[in-house]
Design a protein around this motif. Structure first.
Motif, PDB file in Angstrom:
ATOM      1  N   ASN A 152      22.025  -8.405  48.268  1.00 53.27           N
ATOM      2  CA  ASN A 152      22.942  -7.323  48.632  1.00 53.27           C
ATOM      3  C   ASN A 152      24.323  -7.435  48.005  1.00 53.27           C
ATOM      4  O   ASN A 152      25.063  -6.465  47.949  1.00 53.27           O
ATOM      5  CB  ASN A 152      23.112  -7.275  50.155  1.00 53.27           C
ATOM      6  N   HIS A 153      24.686  -8.635  47.533  1.00 56.52           N
ATOM      7  CA  HIS A 153      26.046  -8.827  47.061  1.00 56.52           C
ATOM      8  C   HIS A 153      26.067  -9.447  45.687  1.00 56.52           C
ATOM      9  O   HIS A 153      25.127 -10.122  45.275  1.00 56.52           O
ATOM     10  CB  HIS A 153      26.827  -9.730  48.036  1.00 56.52           C
ATOM     11  N   THR A 258      18.109  -0.335  60.485  1.00 58.83           N
ATOM     12  CA  THR A 258      18.489  -1.592  59.830  1.00 58.83           C
ATOM     13  C   THR A 258      17.561  -2.717  60.254  1.00 58.83           C
ATOM     14  O   THR A 258      17.070  -3.500  59.431  1.00 58.83           O
ATOM     15  CB  THR A 258      19.941  -1.960  60.177  1.00 58.83           C
ATOM     16  N   ASN A 259      17.288  -2.794  61.547  1.00 55.21           N
ATOM     17  CA  ASN A 259      16.418  -3.859  62.060  1.00 55.21           C
ATOM     18  C   ASN A 259      14.960  -3.621  61.691  1.00 55.21           C
ATOM     19  O   ASN A 259      14.216  -4.572  61.422  1.00 55.21           O
ATOM     20  CB  ASN A 259      16.576  -3.957  63.578  1.00 55.21           C
ATOM     21  N   LEU A 260      14.546  -2.364  61.668  1.00 59.60           N
ATOM     22  CA  LEU A 260      13.181  -2.045  61.272  1.00 59.60           C
ATOM     23  C   LEU A 260      12.938  -2.463  59.824  1.00 59.60           C
ATOM     24  O   LEU A 260      11.895  -3.045  59.495  1.00 59.60           O
ATOM     25  CB  LEU A 260      12.926  -0.546  61.441  1.00 59.60           C
ATOM     26  N   GLU A 269      19.793  -1.528  52.732  1.00 59.20           N
ATOM     27  CA  GLU A 269      20.460  -1.081  51.522  1.00 59.20           C
ATOM     28  C   GLU A 269      19.440  -0.713  50.435  1.00 59.20           C
ATOM     29  O   GLU A 269      19.601   0.275  49.718  1.00 59.20           O
ATOM     30  CB  GLU A 269      21.405  -2.167  50.987  1.00 59.20           C
ATOM     31  N   ALA A 270      18.383  -1.525  50.332  1.00 55.93           N
ATOM     32  CA  ALA A 270      17.343  -1.242  49.332  1.00 55.93           C
ATOM     33  C   ALA A 270      16.616   0.052  49.664  1.00 55.93           C
ATOM     34  O   ALA A 270      16.259   0.828  48.768  1.00 55.93           O
ATOM     35  CB  ALA A 270      16.359  -2.409  49.264  1.00 55.93           C
ATOM     36  N   CYS A 271      16.395   0.300  50.951  1.00 63.19           N
ATOM     37  CA  CYS A 271      15.730   1.534  51.375  1.00 63.19           C
ATOM     38  C   CYS A 271      16.586   2.754  51.038  1.00 63.19           C
ATOM     39  O   CYS A 271      16.085   3.773  50.554  1.00 63.19           O
ATOM     40  CB  CYS A 271      15.451   1.496  52.873  1.00 63.19           C
ATOM     41  N   TYR A 276      17.768   7.414  47.561  1.00 66.62           N
ATOM     42  CA  TYR A 276      18.715   8.144  46.710  1.00 66.62           C
ATOM     43  C   TYR A 276      18.159   8.342  45.303  1.00 66.62           C
ATOM     44  O   TYR A 276      18.299   9.415  44.712  1.00 66.62           O
ATOM     45  CB  TYR A 276      20.053   7.411  46.638  1.00 66.62           C
ATOM     46  N   GLN A 277      17.528   7.288  44.779  1.00 71.09           N
ATOM     47  CA  GLN A 277      16.945   7.406  43.443  1.00 71.09           C
ATOM     48  C   GLN A 277      15.873   8.498  43.411  1.00 71.09           C
ATOM     49  O   GLN A 277      15.657   9.143  42.382  1.00 71.09           O
ATOM     50  CB  GLN A 277      16.336   6.066  43.009  1.00 71.09           C
ATOM     51  N   GLU A 278      15.223   8.700  44.544  1.00 71.66           N
ATOM     52  CA  GLU A 278      14.170   9.712  44.633  1.00 71.66           C
ATOM     53  C   GLU A 278      14.756  11.127  44.667  1.00 71.66           C
ATOM     54  O   GLU A 278      14.192  12.067  44.098  1.00 71.66           O
ATOM     55  CB  GLU A 278      13.331   9.466  45.882  1.00 71.66           C
TER      56      GLU A 278
END
Length: 294
Positions: A152-153, A258-260, A269-271, A276-278
């Motif tokens: 993430n960073h 977030t927890n799911l 963040e990846a989700c 967004y890319q989609e």
């Protein structure tokens, strides 16, 4: 820590603890352009092997063996223990930061990825380290959480922008929220065309959930049902035109999502980025208050 004795045919024989970073990223050789001669946790064995192989191939022989370099002497001071779940340090929490500072550049491998001690990772370690329940003189971090921090960073390639808190300027994506705590940002520049944004909210949610055992004992099915419950409450608040409850409901949905995601083995963040890319190039039009894609 694993040491790799590598050979770049016609060029050199060397030693590293991180082949990708040292040989590929720094020296520019691809996976098929070098070979691993030997690997070992014994730095003395590998260092002796490096000298032997340099002589055997007729390359320039290092004047100072790998294990005698100043940058590697400190690495022998901290004998960490790595398991599938954790990395354990040989000192209590109150002495850990000093040990980490003495071992800057130290790298080790886990099932979740390769970690390096630097100014960024030290901050994360000190914020997430726990005292061993078996030995109060030892401390540890969870490898999966550490790997998520790396995902993430930006911990290596790009420095922070130097602003540790919101300074009143507009970030790409909007103004930082009122009352923002001191946190660094993911930064963008000509070499890193990303969207600058404060990332600490998701980290705080995950820390909160981890402390309460949600990731250890939780379940994706129960979190999915929890999400349905929170969405229902948000919808009721919208129908009642209860502004405060709408805000609370949306926030609760984000927490559950977030927890799911974490329980599913991926970061929120990846989700978000995948979604967004989609949609970023999607075209369509509004019909009766709903966006219809072409």
């Amino acid at each position: 820590m694993t040491y790799y004795l590598y050979h770049i045919p016609g060029k050199k024989v060397g030693v590293t603890t991180d082949l990708k970073r040292r040989v590929e990223d720094q020296q520019g050789y691809g996976p098929g352009e070098y070979e691993i001669i030997e690997s070992s946790d014994d730095i003395d064995f590998i260092s002796e092997g490096e000298i032997i192989m340099q002589k055997a191939f007729g390359y320039k022989v290092d004047q100072i063996p790998y294990n005698k370099l100043n940058c590697n002497k400190n690495k022998l001071n901290m004998k960490i223990n790595v398991t599938e779940q954790t990395t354990t340090f040989p000192c209590p929490v109150n002495k850990l930061k000093g040990q980490l500072m003495d071992n800057l550049g130290m790298t080790w491998h886990t099932d979740h990825g390769t970690f390096t001690i630097n100014e960024y990772s030290i901050k994360w370690i000190m914020s997430n380290v726990k005292t061993s329940m078996f030995n109060k003189q030892r401390s540890y971090v969870y490898n999966k959480a550490f790997a998520r921090f790396y995902d993430n960073h930006q911990t290596h390639d790009y420095p922070s922008n130097g602003r540790d808190q919101y300074d009143g300027k507009t970030l790409a994506g909007g103004l930082a929220p009122t009352g923002m705590k001191e946190r660094s940002y993911e930064c963008c520049d000509e070499y890193n065309p990303c969207t600058c944004k404060p990332y600490y909210q998701f980290d705080l949610i995950r820390e909160w959930a981890d402390e309460r055992g949600l990731y250890e004992n939780g379940d994706t099915k129960t979190q999915a049902l929890k999400l349905v419950e929170e969405v229902g409450e948000t919808c009721r608040a919208i129908l009642k035109e209860d502004f405060d409850e709408v805000i609370d409901g949306i926030g609760d949905c984000v927490v559950v999502l977030t927890n799911l995601a974490e329980l599913q083995g991926v970061s929120i963040e990846a989700c978000i980025d995948a979604a967004y890319q989609e949609i970023k190039n999607r075209k369509g039009k509004m019909v009766n208050g709903t966006y219809k894609k072409d």
